[in-house]
Every structure is written in C-alpha cells, then in structure tokens.
Design a protein around this motif. Structure first.
Motif, PDB file in Angstrom:
ATOM      1  N   LYS A 111     -62.265  76.704  82.353  1.00 39.55           N
ATOM      2  CA  LYS A 111     -63.469  77.234  82.992  1.00 39.55           C
ATOM      3  C   LYS A 111     -64.669  76.371  82.667  1.00 39.55           C
ATOM      4  O   LYS A 111     -64.704  75.695  81.635  1.00 39.55           O
ATOM      5  CB  LYS A 111     -63.736  78.656  82.492  1.00 39.55           C
ATOM      6  N   ASP A 137     -69.632  79.372  83.603  1.00 36.59           N
ATOM      7  CA  ASP A 137     -68.683  80.483  83.736  1.00 36.59           C
ATOM      8  C   ASP A 137     -68.496  81.192  82.401  1.00 36.59           C
ATOM      9  O   ASP A 137     -68.531  82.422  82.316  1.00 36.59           O
ATOM     10  CB  ASP A 137     -67.290  79.944  84.133  1.00 36.59           C
ATOM     11  N   ARG A 163     -71.479  83.161  81.186  1.00 34.19           N
ATOM     12  CA  ARG A 163     -71.592  84.405  81.943  1.00 34.19           C
ATOM     13  C   ARG A 163     -70.570  85.436  81.462  1.00 34.19           C
ATOM     14  O   ARG A 163     -70.896  86.605  81.252  1.00 34.19           O
ATOM     15  CB  ARG A 163     -71.391  84.116  83.422  1.00 34.19           C
ATOM     16  N   GLU A 164     -69.342  84.992  81.274  1.00 37.06           N
ATOM     17  CA  GLU A 164     -68.300  85.957  80.921  1.00 37.06           C
ATOM     18  C   GLU A 164     -68.471  86.511  79.513  1.00 37.06           C
ATOM     19  O   GLU A 164     -68.097  87.639  79.230  1.00 37.06           O
ATOM     20  CB  GLU A 164     -66.909  85.317  81.072  1.00 37.06           C
ATOM     21  N   GLU A 220     -72.089  78.948  89.744  1.00 39.49           N
ATOM     22  CA  GLU A 220     -70.956  79.368  88.915  1.00 39.49           C
ATOM     23  C   GLU A 220     -71.375  80.514  88.007  1.00 39.49           C
ATOM     24  O   GLU A 220     -70.754  81.566  87.983  1.00 39.49           O
ATOM     25  CB  GLU A 220     -70.580  78.204  87.986  1.00 39.49           C
ATOM     26  N   LEU A 260     -74.082  82.492  88.007  1.00 38.94           N
ATOM     27  CA  LEU A 260     -74.647  83.708  88.583  1.00 38.94           C
ATOM     28  C   LEU A 260     -73.730  84.327  89.632  1.00 38.94           C
ATOM     29  O   LEU A 260     -74.043  85.376  90.178  1.00 38.94           O
ATOM     30  CB  LEU A 260     -76.030  83.416  89.163  1.00 38.94           C
TER      31      LEU A 260
END
Lengths: 412, 418
Positions: free
Chosen positions: A75, A79, A82-83, A307, A309
């Motif tokens: 990833k 990404d 965010r995760e 990616e 958002l």
C-alpha cells in the motif's frame, strides 16, 4: 527457447526493480536541489560539506523504509496513514503536503524560467509553454516514453563532477570540512541546513517512492534487489550534491561571489569544465531537471491526496470519473506556474525556500513512517531494527530542534 | 439515521448515572445480513483492557451520551471473538469493493438503521458512506457544533453504498470464513471489471480474492489482469503452498492466455503447475510453450473445432449441440483430412443459411488462408487485416492444423504494442 525465456524473466525482474529508486534519486536533484546545493557552496564554501555524510545515511535509511513499507504492505504511504490514523489526521497531512509540494512545483517552474532566461527567453513565454507541455504529457499518457529521455539527460550531473575536479579545489580543506561539523547559531546558516536536508530527503519523495514500489509490484521476495537499488540511488544522489557544493565553493565562493541571484550566476560553477559554454550547459541541465520534476510532482501529489482521502485517481480514468484528481493536478500546475509569472519574483530564492519548506515538513512525515513501520501487525518480521529507529528518530529530533531554533532566532 | 463516527467516543453512563468509559469500538454479529451491532466496547483510560456491553443492556443512544440499563459493576471485560466484525477496525477508513459501482472505495463512515426492539435500541448497518458528506463529518465533528454540522452535510452531495452491494476485504482466510465473507457477489461481475478491481488492491487482498473465487471465475478474471500482475498473483499462490489452486485456475484459462502467463514464470513454477494439471491439458500447454512468444504459434490457442471435410452441415450442428462447452470466441469451423491436414475454414454465419444436407467443403471460405506456427506474429496480423478474418488457422510444418488465432488476440496484441 527455454533458455531465452529464462533470460527474459531475469531481465524483467531486474527492470521491475531498477526503476523506482533510481528515478526517485534522479528527480531528487531538481531545480530546488541544484540551487540549494549551489547556494550552500557559494555562501558557505566547503564548510557545509560535513552535513552530507549524515544526510546520506538519513537518505538511505528513509528511502529504504519507504521501499520496505511499500513492498511489505502493498500500500502507498497515504493509504496507510489513512487506514491507521483516520480521516482528520490524513486530511491535515495532505493539506500540508499539498502546500509544500505547491512550493516545490513553483521551484521547478522557477528553474524553467531561470534556465531559459540564460538563452534570453522570457519567462512569460517559457513557463506557460512548459506548463501546457507537462499537463499534456501526463494526461495524454505519453509520460512513460519521455521518462527515458529525462533519465538520459540526467547524465548532465556528471558535468558537475568534472567541473568540480577541474576547478582544482583545495581537496585538503574540502576533506577536512567533510569531517568537521560546524554549527553557527545564525538564521541564514540554520535555514541552509534545513534546506539542504529538505532538498535531499524531500517528503514528497517518500510518498512517490512507496507508491512506485507498490505499482511496480515489488513484493517481499524481490525486495533484496530493491534495497540495493535504493542504496545505489542514494549514493549517486549525494555524490552529485557533493560535487555541486565543491564546484560552487571552488569558483563562486573563492571569487567572492557569495550569492546567486539568477541562473547565470550559478552557471559560473561549470566554467572550469565548459569555459564560455558553461551558461548554456547549466541552462540545459537545469531545464531538464526542472521539467522532469515538474512532470512528476503535481501528479504524485494528486495521487497521494486522492489515495489518502479516498477519491478516485489515475490518468487512465476519465475526467468525469476522477474529477478531484484532475482538478488538483491541474490546479497545482496552473498555480505553480502562475505564481512564477509575478513580475520580479526572485526565482532562485523561490526554489531554495521550497526546499526549506520540505525540511520543515519532513519530521512529520518521518514520524508517521516510524509509527507505521514499527507495527508488527502490519510489518511482521520486517519492522525497523534499532539502528534504523535511532537514525530516523535522531533526524526528527534534529529537524525539530533546527525549526525551533529558527523560530526562536526570528522572535528575539 | 445514526452514523458510526457519531457513536464512537460518546461517554457511557450506567443506570445510576456514573460514567464508566467511552465507546471505543462497535462489534457486529456478521452471521445476520445486514450485520446487527451486538456489543459496544468501552475504554476507560488508556492501558486498561476494553469492557464489553451487550446492546441488550443499553437503554438509549443519544447525541451526546450512551445510557445503560445496568450498573457499572455488571460490565465485564471483553472476550475476544473471531466471528465479530469490528466496525472501526475492519471497516472505517478501509477499502471495500462497491459491487454495483464496480470499483474499490474507501469507507468514510457507516450509517445504521435504528429501531427499538424489546425496549433496547437495535442497530443494523444500513449503508457505507463514501461521499463528501462523510468526509466533512469526520473533519469537523467536535470542531463545529452538531446542528451546524448536520446543516452543512445536507447541502453536500451524499454518496453511500447500500450494505448489500458491499464486499468486504479480509486477508486472513480463517477469519474470512468466520465472518462469512464469500465474495460470491464478485462472481456475477464481468471478468474485465473484476480484473480492474483486483489491480487496485494490495497483494494480500488480491491473493485472498483469488483463493476464494471459484476457479472458472478466477481464471476469467486472471486472463484480464495486467500480465506482470498475473505473474505475481500466480507466484503468490504457489508461494503459499497452494500450487493445486494455481494449477486449477491456469487449467481453466484459455490455452493461449495460460501459455502466455506460464512463459513469464520460472521453470520450477511451470513444472509444478503442469504437474498438478490434468495430463492432456498439461501436454497441450507444454506444446504451446515451445513456440517463440512473438510467433504465430505463441499467439494461437489450441482450443478449436475441426471436422472432416466430407461432413455435412447437419453433422456439424449435431456435433456442436453435443459439446459440453464451445471454445472462447468461437466463430469458425475448420476442415481437415484424415491425418489432420488443413483443408478449409467455414465461418459460422454460413451455417445459419445453409441446408442440413449441404457438404461443409462447399461452404468453405476462399482463398484458403493459413499461417505457419513458426511465422512471425506480424504475418498473422497482416493476414487478418488484409482478408478481414475473424479467425486464422495455424498449421505446423506438415500443414496439419494445430491451433487458431482469433481476432480478439490480435486486438489485444496491437493495443499492447501501440
């Protein structure tokens, strides 16, 4: 036939892996990089050379971390942020990244403007033309074919190595400066330290490299090759930085020209090699580096932001499918190029300050990378070793201290 | 309508009005569709293990607090349970597949249907919020007063996927079974759409999908995936000691696509795969692999229908009706003599208008067009283009029919080159 196929297979793997690290290292020496190293040599002579040893180590460690994060998790950095850290933190990070990258895009267009000024081409002509060219290049999907041209043209940096040697620098002083750290509590000096750091280890590069590794499909088992390639790229990158500083120190600094106002000034560093053609050589090299980075930066930014958002992204998508992506990409180019058209804007200074902005943002990116890469549930056996953590944490601490010192100096 | 992010971090008060913690996580029972929230996990201080409250013990969920109907002493530590779906950890900010929209999206928020059952609230997942509304809620909640926030949200474009069109990604196979994730909905998608989705995922999730899909669907999707990624998918299956599974999928692929894929794999992987395949298919693939990749033989598929030249249209129809499966993009029947030498091609369209007694030989296309398996693929492209062919027969050095190049292979090849 079987034999041929095996060969093809090997070569495929080699190329799949040779790409990202090498390209990132080359893009790293963009307009901002060239001007920052030139200024470092012109203003402070050999005295800042010592920074290059720790910076090379930091660069290698950080790039390797990016590559490892990409290869193991599959990833991108945006990404992952965010995760693992949620929407709000990602949003703030992306705003900061977009602003810093906008400064970098401005820096690249400043490079375009100042390089073509040497040939007497007005920036009001060159900057819009290059902006349109870059926009079309990427949107039309022809970027990949042109990338090779950029890469070949990057061999221009070799000129600095020759010029640095032919300028007959005082190698003894240079070598001594390599190993004698000097720090002055003065804002110009400290700003330069942040700038050199930001020029070499740019935050956007970490996002770009990690995504490139993921996109190339480098996975755990091909990872050893990637690691080597990243290391080679880092060394090549700082070697160029070293010779730019030396060439500028041996020419500009020694002749008492302690500042660089435009491209022609910076080109003097190539005089020992190219004589009267120094300006032309410098202009071509800077132009290539600027356009190369200008075609990667806005795109990489748009990808990272979308990616993170959760907007659709990709040049293979239609405008209707990925409106945020295209708007962001286009605005970065239009704004970045547009601001450079302001009459009288100091081009070299803009390029340099964009690298300082990188230096301010870098610790935050590093903190996220450190938090992510030390998580066993994400990385398994590939978490950081203590040595890596030490280097990365020390870098964060050093940059935060430098930033605080600068704030302090400007207040009192 | 309640949102997940509005419930998270709400303070929780027991029956006597004492605060016992904050909502840290919502756990749903995944056996029911749509999943029903079964427990709230509470955190009280950083290092303490989470407490668990069953939804039956909750008396109300309001905008600023959660009230329990029991006393704080009766709330116990959370017992880990693999069959629970954790809405914050497994869903919020993660990627899911939007089956209807055929793309991979990121979850901004979840919305619940709220109902009162047996005097306690019941929450069922209603939809996954992927739009600007959810994004703004995440960004501004706690910064802007709630009524304002709701007002702003209503003005934004809403975009949510009803739960029935959501496909969850879970890379751990054991947990996938426990959570009842089957990826069955994916099998209904067109292979090309499925391939696009797979290309956007991380390798682990890709691997998970290819292990879960039935092998025919997996094969169709795999054929549409970018060649470099095909290699990495098959390698990851083989690496995880699932060679049999990989062989099954490759076996289901059209022979030409399978051969192209194998050509990019290592010798060791190829022999492992061929070993696990039915012998006939393995031999066929082995032969295809012997052709250079950029020759007509490397481009062709062995999947074709050849009939004796003296057969009639009626014979041919009977034979076709009896076949379990027609070759992919079947549009031409080939004629051969008793040793397999190529004699002609009959486009399927001519069958439609012919009488059953008519001999196939009389229907064959003129001039006789064929290409040698050793010829460069360029020759094949030229022939297909010049004579407007849908299928070009490929023969060996004895002029025996060995395969066929169909026009879709030519289109993909040209696109790849151009």
């Amino acid at each position: 036939m079987r034999f041929l196929r095996r060969w093809k297979f090997r070569i495929l793997i080699f190329f799949a892996v040779i790409g990202p690290g090498f390209i990132t290292a080359n893009v790293d020496n963009d307009a901002g990089g060239i001007y920052t190293y030139s200024l470092a040599g012109a203003r402070y002579g050999y005295s800042l050379l010592w920074t290059l040893i720790p910076i090379t180590i930091v660069l290698a460690v950080v790039q390797e971390m990016s590559a490892r994060l990409g290869a193991v998790t599959g990833k991108g950095l945006a990404d992952l942020i965010r995760e693992e850290f949620g929407f709000r933190i990602t949003f703030l990070m992306m705003v900061a990244l977009t602003l810093a990258n906008l400064a970098n895009v401005m820096g690249e267009f400043a490079g375009v403007a100042s390089s073509l000024q040497i040939f007497g081409i007005s920036k009001y002509l060159s900057v819009p033309a290059v902006a349109v060219f870059v926009w079309l290049l990427v949107v039309r999907g022809t970027y990949k074919t042109v990338e090779k041209v950029f890469l070949v043209a990057c061999s221009f940096y070799v000129c600095y190595i020759f010029s640095g040697i032919m300028a007959r620098p005082d190698w003894l002083v240079a070598a001594e400066s390599m190993f004698r750290p000097g720090l002055r509590l003065e804002s110009g000096h400290l700003t330069m330290l942040v700038g050199v750091m930001g020029a070499t280890v740019a935050p956007w590069m970490q996002f770009y490299l990690q995504s490139a590794i993921v996109e190339k499909g480098v996975e755990r088992r091909h990872y050893a090759g990637s690691k080597l390639e990243v290391l080679v790229g880092c060394i090549a990158s700082t070697l160029v930085a070293f010779f730019i500083v030396v060439a500028c120190a041996a020419t500009l600094y020694l002749n008492g020209r302690r500042d660089i106002a435009d491209g022609a000034d910076a080109a003097l560093a190539l005089r020992p090699l190219a004589g009267e053609y120094a300006s032309a050589l410098f202009a071509l090299g800077l132009f290539n580096a600027s356009v190369f980075a200008a075609s990667i930066l806005p795109l990489a930014t748009a990808y990272s932001v979308c990616e993170g958002l959760g907007f659709e992204a990709g040049v293979n998508k239609k405008f209707r499918e990925a409106p945020v992506f295209y708007w962001l990409y286009t605005s970065l180019i239009v704004l970045g190029a547009g601001l450079i058209l302001i009459p009288g804007i100091p081009l070299v200074q803009v390029s340099y300050l964009s690298q300082v902005a990188n230096g301010f943002l870098l610790p935050f990116v590093l903190i996220f990378m450190l938090l992510l890469i030390n998580r066993a549930d994400l990385m398994g056996e590939y978490t950081n070793s203590w040595g890596y953590n030490l280097v990365a944490r020390a870098t964060v601490a050093a940059l935060v201290l430098l930033t605080l010192a600068l704030v302090g100096l400007s207040l009192f | 309508m309640l949102y997940l992010t509005e419930i998270l971090e709400l303070p929780v008060y027991d029956v006597s009005g004492k605060k016992i913690g904050r909502v840290a996580e919502l756990a749903a029972a995944s056996a029911a569709q749509p999943p029903r929230v079964a427990q709230f996990l509470l955190k009280d201080g950083k290092d303490k293990p989470p407490l668990s409250v069953s939804l039956e013990d909750v008396s109300s969920v309001s905008a600023d607090r959660v009230r329990l109907r029991i006393s704080g002493e009766r709330v116990h530590a959370f017992q880990p349970d693999d069959s629970l779906l954790f809405l914050r950890k497994d869903l919020l900010d993660q990627q899911i597949i939007d089956v209807n929209g055929r793309k991979v999206v990121r979850v901004n928020d979840l919305s619940f249907d709220e109902k009162v059952a047996d005097s306690h609230p019941e929450l069922r997942i209603h939809a996954v919020d992927i739009g600007l509304g959810g994004a703004v809620r995440r960004l501004l909640s706690g910064v802007v007063p709630k009524p304002w926030l709701r007002k702003i949200e209503t003005r934004l474009k809403q975009s949510a996927i009803p739960w029935e069109y959501v496909d969850l990604l879970e890379s751990d196979p054991l947990r996938r079974v426990k959570l009842n994730i089957s990826h069955k909905v994916l099998a209904k998608m067109h292979p090309a759409d499925l391939a696009d989705i797979v290309e956007e995922l991380a390798p682990k999730d890709r691997h998970a999908i290819f292990t879960a899909l039935d092998s025919a669907t997996a094969a169709d999707a795999l054929s549409e995936v970018d060649p470099q990624m095909q290699v990495s998918i098959v390698e990851s299956l083989v690496d995880s000691l699932d060679t049999a599974r990989a062989a099954e999928i490759v076996d289901e692929m059209a022979p030409d696509a399978a051969a192209d894929l194998l050509a990019d794999l290592s010798e060791e992987t190829i022999s492992g795969l061929l070993h696990d395949m039915p012998r006939e298919e393995a031999e066929e693939l082995g032969e295809l692999l012997e052709f250079a990749e950029n020759s007509a033989g490397g481009l062709m598929t062995t999947d074709h229908i050849a009939l004796p030249a003296e057969a009639t249209v009626g014979d041919a129809r009977n034979l076709l009706v009896g076949l379990p499966e027609l070759p992919e993009n079947f549009n031409t029947v080939f004629l051969v003599d008793d040793v397999g030498r190529f004699l002609g091609s009959v486009p399927l369209a001519r069958f439609v208008v012919a009488s059953p007694q008519q001999k196939l030989v009389d229907l064959k296309a003129e001039p006789l067009m064929r290409v040698s398996a050793e010829a460069p693929e360029r020759d094949a492209i030229e022939l297909v283009d010049k004579y407007n062919l849908l299928a070009l027969p490929v023969v060996n050095e004895l002029d025996r029919l060995v395969g066929v190049i169909t026009v879709d292979d030519i289109v993909s090849l040209l696109r790849k080159k151009g």
